[in-house]
Enzyme design. Structure first.
Site, mmCIF file in Angstrom:
data_model
loop_
_atom_site.group_PDB
_atom_site.id
_atom_site.type_symbol
_atom_site.label_atom_id
_atom_site.label_comp_id
_atom_site.label_asym_id
_atom_site.label_seq_id
_atom_site.Cartn_x
_atom_site.Cartn_y
_atom_site.Cartn_z
ATOM 1 N N TYR A 1 45.922 35.963 49.262
ATOM 2 C CA TYR A 1 44.851 36.300 48.807
ATOM 3 C C TYR A 1 43.791 37.309 49.318
ATOM 4 C CZ TYR A 1 40.176 35.774 45.889
ATOM 5 O OH TYR A 1 39.185 36.159 45.632
ATOM 6 N N SER B 1 36.367 40.802 47.769
ATOM 7 C CA SER B 1 36.034 39.335 48.169
ATOM 8 C C SER B 1 35.513 39.414 49.627
ATOM 9 C CB SER B 1 37.009 38.294 47.942
ATOM 10 O OG SER B 1 36.971 37.231 48.603
HETATM 11 P P1 NDP Z 1 39.060 32.844 37.256
HETATM 12 O O1 NDP Z 1 40.214 32.152 37.681
HETATM 13 O O2 NDP Z 1 37.698 31.964 36.809
HETATM 14 O O3 NDP Z 1 39.486 34.018 36.126
HETATM 15 C C1 NDP Z 1 40.574 34.808 36.595
HETATM 16 C C2 NDP Z 1 40.811 35.614 35.353
HETATM 17 O O4 NDP Z 1 41.956 36.387 35.704
HETATM 18 C C3 NDP Z 1 41.134 34.800 34.043
HETATM 19 O O5 NDP Z 1 40.753 35.273 32.779
HETATM 20 C C4 NDP Z 1 42.924 34.817 34.145
HETATM 21 O O6 NDP Z 1 43.380 34.685 32.884
HETATM 22 C C5 NDP Z 1 42.942 36.312 34.696
HETATM 23 N N1 NDP Z 1 44.466 36.425 35.325
HETATM 24 C C6 NDP Z 1 44.836 35.711 36.481
HETATM 25 N N2 NDP Z 1 46.307 36.105 36.425
HETATM 26 C C7 NDP Z 1 46.538 37.059 35.463
HETATM 27 C C8 NDP Z 1 47.622 37.433 35.208
HETATM 28 N N3 NDP Z 1 48.936 37.356 36.092
HETATM 29 N N4 NDP Z 1 47.577 38.507 34.183
HETATM 30 C C9 NDP Z 1 46.501 38.712 33.542
HETATM 31 N N5 NDP Z 1 45.095 38.055 33.758
HETATM 32 C C10 NDP Z 1 45.280 37.295 34.734
HETATM 33 O O7 NDP Z 1 38.396 33.574 38.476
HETATM 34 P P2 NDP Z 1 37.044 34.378 38.633
HETATM 35 O O8 NDP Z 1 36.404 34.871 37.477
HETATM 36 O O9 NDP Z 1 36.411 33.579 39.604
HETATM 37 O O10 NDP Z 1 37.293 35.598 39.515
HETATM 38 C C11 NDP Z 1 37.383 36.993 39.143
HETATM 39 C C12 NDP Z 1 37.532 38.016 40.269
HETATM 40 O O11 NDP Z 1 36.458 37.607 41.373
HETATM 41 C C13 NDP Z 1 38.745 37.710 40.782
HETATM 42 O O12 NDP Z 1 39.183 38.942 41.290
HETATM 43 C C14 NDP Z 1 38.471 37.050 41.928
HETATM 44 O O13 NDP Z 1 39.343 37.145 43.053
HETATM 45 C C15 NDP Z 1 37.120 37.215 42.419
HETATM 46 N N6 NDP Z 1 36.282 36.863 43.346
HETATM 47 C C16 NDP Z 1 35.763 35.484 42.678
HETATM 48 C C17 NDP Z 1 34.865 34.586 43.435
HETATM 49 C C18 NDP Z 1 34.320 33.253 43.120
HETATM 50 O O14 NDP Z 1 33.447 32.855 43.777
HETATM 51 N N7 NDP Z 1 34.644 32.977 42.002
HETATM 52 C C19 NDP Z 1 34.458 35.269 44.722
HETATM 53 C C20 NDP Z 1 35.063 36.357 45.180
HETATM 54 C C21 NDP Z 1 35.923 37.204 44.429
HETATM 55 P P3 NDP Z 1 44.075 33.051 32.334
HETATM 56 O O15 NDP Z 1 42.529 32.444 32.307
HETATM 57 O O16 NDP Z 1 44.597 33.572 31.109
HETATM 58 O O17 NDP Z 1 44.887 32.794 33.352
#
Ligand code: NDP
Length: 248
Positions: free
Chosen positions: A167, A154
Site C-alpha cells: 500500500y 497518503s
Molecule cells: P474506502 O475503503 O472507504 O473506500 C474505497 C473506495 O474505493 C470504495 O468505494 C471501493 O469500492 C473503491 N474501490 C476499492 N477497490 C476498487 C476496485 N478494484 N475497483 C473500483 N473501485 C474500488 O476507503 P477511503 O474512503 O478511506 O479511501 C479513499 C482514498 O483515500 C483511498 O485512495 C485511500 O488509500 C486514501 N486514504 C484514506 C485514508 C483514511 O484514513 N481513510 C488516509 C489516507 C489515504 P467498493 O466499496 O465497491 O469496494
C-alpha cells in the site's frame, strides 16, 4: 491552498467530473459534494448497488443527474478505459475533472510475509488502473481551457512505515504519477495534484486501525474544502503539488 477554503455556490456548474471509488468513504462524500456544487458526476466504482445509492441520493437532492460506471479496477484492461473515454465523449462531449480516489489497502504485513498476488492486486488498483484511466482521459481533459486531475496519496506515500508494504509503495508511486503527468501537461491547462486525506473515518481506516475509536477521527466531510478547491477554477495555476486535507 487556502486552509478551509469555501467554494462559492455553483462553483462546479457545467463541469463533468469523474470520481473513482464513488460508492463509499471519501469518494462517496466527494461525489455528493461535487454534485451539490453543480457538477454532473460520473460515479465509477466496484459495487454497483453502492453507486446506485449515491446516484439516488444526488437525484433526490435535486442536483444534476449523475452517471454510473461499474468497473473493477482490478480486472479492467486498457480497452475498458478507452471505451469509457469514448462513451464520456459521446454522452457529455466534455470532461473537466477526474478524482482518482479508489484505493485498496490489503492487509498490513511484515515485509517477509508480503505475498505476490496481494502485492500485484494493490499495484493494479492503486497505480496501474489510475495510470490507464489517466491515459484514456487526458485527451478529453486537454480539450478544455482548464481541467483538474486529483490523485489520492497518503502519509505512507511520503515516508515509509513498517508493515504498510505494498500500500505504501503504491502511494509513493501515486505521488510519482502525479508529478510526471503534472510536469508533462504543464501549460496545457490540465493541472494535476495529490491530496493526502490524513486519518479519516472510513472503513479502510477502521481496517488499518481496528482498535481506534472512529469518533476521534475527522470525517470525509471535514476534508471537502480541499477537494473542492482543487476541482474548482479557484485553483487554476496550481499543479504538481501534494497537499494535506488536515492541518498538521
Ligand atoms: P474506502 O475503503 O472507504 O473506500 C474505497 C473506495 O474505493 C470504495 O468505494 C471501493 O469500492 C473503491 N474501490 C476499492 N477497490 C476498487 C476496485 N478494484 N475497483 C473500483 N473501485 C474500488 O476507503 P477511503 O474512503 O478511506 O479511501 C479513499 C482514498 O483515500 C483511498 O485512495 C485511500 O488509500 C486514501 N486514504 C484514506 C485514508 C483514511 O484514513 N481513510 C488516509 C489516507 C489515504 P467498493 O466499496 O465497491 O469496494
Amino acid at each position: 491552498a487556502p486552509q478551509n477554503y469555501t467554494a462559492p455556490a455553483g462553483a462546479l456548474e457545467n463541469k463533468v467530473i469523474l470520481v473513482t471509488g464513488a460508492g463509499d468513504g471519501i469518494g462517496k462524500v466527494a461525489a455528493l459534494t461535487y454534485a451539490k456544487f453543480g457538477a454532473t458526476v460520473i460515479l465509477l466504482g466496484k459495487t454497483t448497488n453502492k453507486l446506485t445509492a449515491v446516484y439516488d441520493e444526488i437525484v433526490a437532492a435535486g442536483h444534476p443527474e449523475p452517471a454510473i460506471v461499474p468497473l473493477d479496477l482490478k480486472g479492467a484492461t486498457k480497452k475498458h478505459y478507452q471505451d469509457m473515454a469514448a462513451t464520456i465523449q459521446a454522452e457529455f462531449g466534455r470532461l473537466d475533472g477526474v478524482l482518482h480516489n479508489a484505493g485498496l489497502l490489503g492487509v498490513l504485513t511484515p515485509f517477509e510475509h508480503i505475498d505476490l498476488p496481494t502485492w500485484q492486486d494493490i499495484m493494479q488498483v492503486n497505480v496501474t488502473g489510475p495510470m490507464l484511466l489517466s491515459q484514456a482521459l487526458l485527451p478529453l481533459l486537454k480539450q478544455n481551457k482548464n481541467a483538474a486531475m486529483i490523485f489520492t496519496s497518503s502519509g505512507v506515500g511520503r515516508k515509509g512505515r513498517a508493515f504498510w508494504g505494498p500500500y505504501a509503495v503504491s502511494k509513493f508511486a501515486t505521488e510519482g504519477l502525479m508529478e510526471i503527468i503534472a510536469d508533462e501537461y504543464d501549460n496545457t491547462g490540465v493541472r494535476v495534484n495529490c491530496i493526502n486525506p490524513g486519518a479519516t473515518r472510513t472503513s479502510m481506516r477502521a481496517k488499518a486501525y481496528p482498535g481506534e475509536d472512529p469518533q476521534t477521527l475527522k470525517t470525509p466531510a471535514d476534508l471537502m474544502w480541499l477537494y473542492l478547491y482543487l476541482m474548482s477554477d479557484d485553483s487554476i495555476g496550481i499543479t504538481g503539488q501534494s497537499l494535506d486535507a488536515q492541518a498538521k
